[in-house]
Design a protein around this motif. Structure first.
Motif, PDB file in Angstrom:
ATOM      1  N   ARG B 345     -25.583  -1.658  36.431  1.00 38.52           N
ATOM      2  CA  ARG B 345     -26.090  -2.434  36.921  1.00 38.52           C
ATOM      3  C   ARG B 345     -25.876  -3.771  37.371  1.00 38.52           C
ATOM      4  O   ARG B 345     -27.195  -4.781  37.915  1.00 38.52           O
ATOM      5  N   HIS B 346     -24.739  -3.932  38.120  1.00 39.41           N
ATOM      6  CA  HIS B 346     -24.590  -5.266  38.826  1.00 39.41           C
ATOM      7  C   HIS B 346     -24.117  -4.879  39.782  1.00 39.41           C
ATOM      8  O   HIS B 346     -23.109  -5.486  40.433  1.00 39.41           O
ATOM      9  N   ARG B 347     -23.907  -3.803  40.693  1.00 42.81           N
ATOM     10  CA  ARG B 347     -23.837  -3.179  41.739  1.00 42.81           C
ATOM     11  C   ARG B 347     -25.054  -4.480  42.723  1.00 42.81           C
ATOM     12  O   ARG B 347     -23.989  -3.781  43.959  1.00 42.81           O
ATOM     13  N   SER B 348     -25.792  -4.820  43.166  1.00 34.52           N
ATOM     14  CA  SER B 348     -26.132  -5.546  43.869  1.00 34.52           C
ATOM     15  C   SER B 348     -25.505  -6.915  44.278  1.00 34.52           C
ATOM     16  O   SER B 348     -25.145  -7.269  45.347  1.00 34.52           O
ATOM     17  N   THR B 349     -24.450  -7.390  43.226  1.00 35.72           N
ATOM     18  CA  THR B 349     -23.873  -8.861  42.825  1.00 35.72           C
ATOM     19  C   THR B 349     -22.804  -8.254  43.737  1.00 35.72           C
ATOM     20  O   THR B 349     -22.272  -8.610  44.290  1.00 35.72           O
ATOM     21  N   ILE B 350     -22.183  -7.058  43.255  1.00 35.68           N
ATOM     22  CA  ILE B 350     -20.560  -6.505  43.400  1.00 35.68           C
ATOM     23  C   ILE B 350     -20.976  -6.435  44.980  1.00 35.68           C
ATOM     24  O   ILE B 350     -20.363  -6.663  45.796  1.00 35.68           O
ATOM     25  N   VAL B 351     -21.668  -5.658  45.142  1.00 35.99           N
ATOM     26  CA  VAL B 351     -22.282  -5.194  47.052  1.00 35.99           C
ATOM     27  C   VAL B 351     -22.105  -7.011  47.558  1.00 35.99           C
ATOM     28  O   VAL B 351     -21.621  -7.081  48.734  1.00 35.99           O
ATOM     29  N   SER B 369     -17.125  -1.461  45.483  1.00 39.88           N
ATOM     30  CA  SER B 369     -17.766  -0.742  45.490  1.00 39.88           C
ATOM     31  C   SER B 369     -17.980   1.098  45.301  1.00 39.88           C
ATOM     32  O   SER B 369     -18.801   1.667  45.322  1.00 39.88           O
ATOM     33  N   PHE B 370     -16.730   1.556  46.570  1.00 41.42           N
ATOM     34  CA  PHE B 370     -17.209   2.762  46.568  1.00 41.42           C
ATOM     35  C   PHE B 370     -17.177   3.640  45.195  1.00 41.42           C
ATOM     36  O   PHE B 370     -17.191   4.875  44.925  1.00 41.42           O
ATOM     37  N   ALA B 371     -16.126   2.715  43.917  1.00 42.47           N
ATOM     38  CA  ALA B 371     -16.462   3.637  42.676  1.00 42.47           C
ATOM     39  C   ALA B 371     -17.790   3.849  41.536  1.00 42.47           C
ATOM     40  O   ALA B 371     -18.133   4.312  41.785  1.00 42.47           O
ATOM     41  N   LEU B 372     -18.842   3.314  43.042  1.00 45.91           N
ATOM     42  CA  LEU B 372     -20.047   2.561  42.172  1.00 45.91           C
ATOM     43  C   LEU B 372     -20.839   3.944  43.050  1.00 45.91           C
ATOM     44  O   LEU B 372     -22.304   4.140  42.377  1.00 45.91           O
ATOM     45  N   VAL B 373     -20.529   4.710  43.881  1.00 48.29           N
ATOM     46  CA  VAL B 373     -21.819   5.862  45.165  1.00 48.29           C
ATOM     47  C   VAL B 373     -22.073   6.539  44.197  1.00 48.29           C
ATOM     48  O   VAL B 373     -21.331   7.157  43.334  1.00 48.29           O
ATOM     49  N   ASN B 374     -22.888   6.907  44.370  1.00 53.65           N
ATOM     50  CA  ASN B 374     -23.536   8.618  43.398  1.00 53.65           C
ATOM     51  C   ASN B 374     -24.708   9.089  44.349  1.00 53.65           C
ATOM     52  O   ASN B 374     -24.948   8.160  45.190  1.00 53.65           O
ATOM     53  N   GLY B 375     -25.296   9.616  43.701  1.00 53.15           N
ATOM     54  CA  GLY B 375     -26.349  10.545  44.470  1.00 53.15           C
ATOM     55  C   GLY B 375     -27.376  10.060  44.391  1.00 53.15           C
ATOM     56  O   GLY B 375     -28.124  10.527  45.136  1.00 53.15           O
ATOM     57  N   ASN B 376     -27.551   9.226  43.874  1.00 50.74           N
ATOM     58  CA  ASN B 376     -28.698   8.318  44.096  1.00 50.74           C
ATOM     59  C   ASN B 376     -29.048   7.351  44.932  1.00 50.74           C
ATOM     60  O   ASN B 376     -30.028   6.512  45.803  1.00 50.74           O
TER      61      ASN B 376
END
Lengths: 159, 743
Positions: B345-351, B369-376
């Motif tokens: 949920r906090h991906r954009s802030t992290i990026v 960021s790499f840990a959060l990458v998924n197919g979507n």
């Protein structure tokens, strides 16, 4: 905490407290390298860095850098508070502390630190109590010195 | 003899020195004076002299001759002497020298001194630098002081005990009785140090942990009082009561609640309370929240609480204070595996943190960021990460490139996207890409059959622009050698180069001093491979023969062997073409056998040439599909099918099944099946037909099963049959052909 260093902006060491056993040579090397690394950092960078396998927490107060090396499981933010507390203690003791106070009274700076931290951990969380202890110890020292002086005078005046 | 100068006087004097040399002179003079004063055993001024020595030591000058003097000061009756003596001991003495043991007796006496400040000095010194021997000798005294009613001494004794336990863990038991009522203290100093002591004991011993678990309710109560109590001037920091104690209690709760449901439940409420009520405007409040979050994530907390914790971290990420952002990223990195969705949920802030100026923050943001990458989110994330790769410092590029490759491999939405992404990495950060990426990439490209034309065209163009990034050049050379026919045949969308242009580029690599020996190897092999695809054979022959006398041994060897191909076995050269394709099969075998990293070499299977007269040229292999792990070849009427599969139950064994079918009408005689493998592979063979003389009747089949255990090695050679053998060269996917006798 593994060690605490205080140094000036020119890289001169003003205080070094080591809580881990290291030889003089090793201490010198670590101090030199770490001081250089920190002095190279820009002012806007964060107060934490990983250096070798240590976590370093540092903060600058006027012309002095206060730098601690803490363990992996230690809370960096509270370490900043520890540093701040030490600065407050120095400030209260010396009355608006500046670098010169630390230079000319380095042994007092150590005594204060040793009443606040022991073995790298805080032993007293009340500012008042730390300062009281130092005051008492200073009084004790003064009393002894006065007694000595009196003794000398007595020796001179006694027939 | 005049009294030695006072400390402050000396400091003042030294500071007037204008040069290093001047300072050194002053120091040497003073040291000499101090030395002679020590020799005279002067008691009055020893303290002053040692203090001066300590100052000079801090400036970096040697002071070891003062060590014994420190011991004498410690032994003195005067408090002033002891103060300086103990300070000197802590600064000058080192537990690795035996001299320090002389302190033990003094410390013992001082621990029992009538003045608490002297006792304090002794406890402090022991707790700071006590060696194991000293700790063993004095543990009893420390334990005694731990039970005293004097809180000034009790708190110091607790921390001294921590040090003793760290040095001599076996002594831990001895402090157990004294811990009994530690938490009932009102004094915050004693409470704080007691919690530290309990933490140390619980961390070191599972038994102690079990024993102290019953303290959880008491700890919760103390924490609650700290939060609920009104303003306490003595312990207040920015409106929070004794944050140091709060943090330590939270940490102890973490250790006690870990992997224990009951304890975790007992602390649930207080954690929620701290998490919601703590003031966050200053660092001190955030320090407590941080510790709370760490505790929530580590114990068996209920999911609502965990979400609360992650949200706190999410808020931290938006904080103006860099330090707060830093700890947030660190903590999120720790929890991303277990609470993946919440962190997403906090991906954009992290990026966004990728654009931060601070190096430590950037690094953490990248890892997270790499840990959060998924197919979507792969497309969006990759855009950001590639942008980051472009603009980041060199120290990040290798890790970032590896991360991009891994993520692309796992989640690529299409082959074309995958190839494009790889191209982007190679062209922007090509020199930072790890060595093992090259074989991995080649394998990937091989598997993307429909993309071959596109890929080789793009790689060729990239080569035209820049030949300095070795991994890029190596991959490009390999592709050109492999798919050069597609490059010049007009299958590409843009203007295609002509054969000579391509050869120009490859030859350019050979002579450029930007190319490493490895790269040169790749390009020579590529040129050689093009001899079966291009028509400019003479030119290629010429190049190859020139390098037959190259200084580089590898290059020379290859060139010589290629030369031999031209000279002696020209008619076979075309069949090499077939064999080259078989290598692709084996790359797929790699997949099966999970040969990771260091993909040096792929074993090569060769085909057999039956003794029936060969028709000119070979036939193109029909490579099946992308990921089917099988292949067939038909050479001169002998159809050979290979399938690979992993043996059950031992996954280290690959079973290669070869079906040979005689599709012609005539009999095939002297069909020989041989397999040779290097030592690192063990080979078990079972054949249904083995005898070389047995003819394989027309339209008959023979089934062979071969089992091989693959490992990563170089020079792996598998000969299925006599005839040509192709050897893979170490660490590269290029190979040379050399020909052996027919069996």
């Amino acid at each position: 905490m593994q060690f605490m260093l205080l140094f000036s902006r020119q890289g001169k060491l003003r205080l070094q407290k080591w809580y881990v056993p290291l030889s003089d040579k090793e201490r010198k090397k670590i101090s030199r390298d770490l001081v250089q690394t920190i002095l190279a950092r820009k002012p806007k960078m964060c107060s934490f860095l990983e250096w070798r396998d240590l976590k370093i927490v540092y903060k600058r107060y006027a012309s002095l850098y206060f730098c601690c090396a803490v363990e992996d499981q230690d809370n960096e933010l509270i370490t900043l508070e520890i540093i701040h507390r030490y600065v407050e203690l120095l400030d209260k003791y010396f009355g608006s502390v500046c670098e010169l106070d630390i230079i000319f009274n380095f042994e007092k700076a150590y005594f204060i630190l040793d009443e606040f931290l022991l073995g790298g951990e805080a032993q007293e969380t009340s500012k008042k109590n730390v300062l009281k202890a130092i005051e008492q110890a200073d009084l004790l020292q003064e009393a002894i010195e006065q007694a000595d002086l009196l003794q000398e005078v007595r020796l001179l005046t006694d027939p | 003899m005049p009294a030695p100068i006072r400390l402050r006087e000396l400091i003042r004097t030294i500071r007037t020195a204008r040069t290093q040399a001047e300072e050194r002179e002053m120091i040497q003079k003073e040291c000499a004076a101090i030395r002679s004063s020590f020799r005279e055993e002067d008691n009055t001024y020893r303290c002053r002299n040692v203090a001066k020595l300590l100052y000079m030591h801090m400036l970096g000058y040697p002071a070891h001759f003062g060590q014994l003097e420190c011991l004498k000061l410690i032994a003195s009756q005067k408090f002033t002497d002891k103060r300086i003596g103990y300070l000197g001991a802590m600064l000058l003495l080192d537990e690795r020298q035996d001299v320090h043991l002389l302190m033990t007796n003094c410390i013992k006496n001082d621990l029992n001194h009538s003045t608490q400040y002297v006792q304090g000095l002794a406890l402090c010194t022991l707790g700071c630098m006590g060696s194991s021997e000293m700790c063993r000798d004095l543990a009893g005294e420390v334990e005694k002081l731990l039970k005293t009613s004097n809180s000034y001494l009790r708190k110091k004794a607790a921390l001294c005990a921590v040090h003793v336990i760290r040095k001599v863990p076996e002594l831990m038991e001895m402090f157990l009785p004294a811990t009994k009522n530690l938490l009932s203290e009102k004094n915050h100093g004693v409470l704080h140090t007691s919690v530290v002591l309990l933490t140390e004991m619980c961390e070191r011993s599972p038994d102690m942990l079990l024993h102290f678990r019953k303290l959880v309710p008491q700890l919760v109560r103390i924490l609650k009082n700290l939060i609920m109590s009104g303003y306490s001037p003595e312990h207040d920091v920015s409106g929070i009561s004794d944050p140091f104690l709060q943090v330590r209690i939270l940490r102890l709760l973490r250790i006690l609640g870990r992997s224990d449901d009951d304890s975790s439940e007992a602390m649930n409420d207080i954690l929620a309370q701290v998490a919601t009520n703590t003031e966050t405007s200053k660092n001190v409040g955030n320090a407590i929240l941080y510790e709370t979050v760490l505790t929530i994530m580590d114990i068996k907390s209920e999911s609502g609480l965990r979400v609360l914790a992650i949200n706190i971290l999410g808020r931290f990420l938006l904080n103006n204070d860099k330090n707060i952002r830093y700890v947030a990223l660190t903590s999120l990195l720790k929890t991303v595996q277990t609470d993946h969705n919440a962190v997403q949920r906090h991906r954009s802030t992290i990026v966004d943190c990728l654009k931060d100026l601070d190096v430590s923050i950037k690094r953490r943001a990248m890892e997270l960021s790499f840990a959060l990458v998924n197919g979507n989110n792969i497309r969006g994330m990759m855009k950001e990460l590639l942008y980051f790769l472009d603009s980041c410092d060199p120290e990040f590029k290798a890790d970032c490139a590896s991360g991009v490759f891994l993520a692309a491999e796992k989640y690529a939405p299409s082959k074309r996207w995958h190839i494009d992404t790889i191209m982007r990495v190679l062209t922007t950060a090509g020199s930072y890409v790890r060595d093992d990426s090259v074989p991995n990439l080649i394998q990937l490209i091989t598997n993307s059959v429909e993309m071959h034309a596109y890929t080789v065209q793009r790689l060729y163009k990239a080569l035209l622009d820049d030949i300095s990034q070795q991994p890029l050049v190596q991959v490009s050379s390999w592709c050109i050698g492999e798919y050069g026919d597609l490059l010049v045949s007009g299958q590409c969308e843009e203007e295609e180069p002509i054969q000579d242009e391509v050869l120009d580029v490859l030859e350019g690599l050979l002579v450029s001093n930007l190319s490493t020996p490895v790269t040169r190897g790749y390009s020579l092999t590529a040129i050689m491979k093009l001899s079966t695809r291009f028509s400019s054979i003479n030119r290629i022959k010429k190049v190859v023969s020139i390098y037959g006398s190259s200084i580089d041994v590898e290059l020379q060897q290859r060139a010589v062997e290629y030369n031999a191909l031209f000279k002696k076995y020209d008619h076979m050269r075309f069949n090499l073409h077939v064999l080259y394709d078989l290598v692709s099969l084996l790359f797929q075998a790699n997949d099966l056998l999970d040969l990771l990293g260091g993909n040096d070499v792929v074993p090569v299977i060769q085909t057999t040439l039956p003794t029936k007269p060969a028709s000119a040229g070979g036939e193109l292999l029909d490579l099946l599909g992308d990921l089917s792990l099988s292949g067939r070849t038909t050479v001169n009427g002998l159809k050979i099918e290979f399938t690979f599969e992993r043996a059950n139950p031992n996954p280290n064994i690959a079973v290669i099944t070869i079906h040979a079918t005689n599709t012609t009408e005539a009999d095939m005689t002297e069909f020989v099946f041989q397999a040779a493998v290097p030592k690192v592979i063990t080979l078990g063979m079972s054949l249904s037909h083995r005898a070389p003389a047995t003819p394989v009747a027309g339209r008959a089949q023979c089934a062979l099963t071969k089992v091989a255990r693959y490992s990563v090695s170089s020079g792996t050679l598998v000969r299925l049959a006599s005839g040509l053998d192709v050897r893979c060269v170490k660490k590269q996917c290029g190979w040379l052909g050399c020909v052996s006798e027919d069996a």
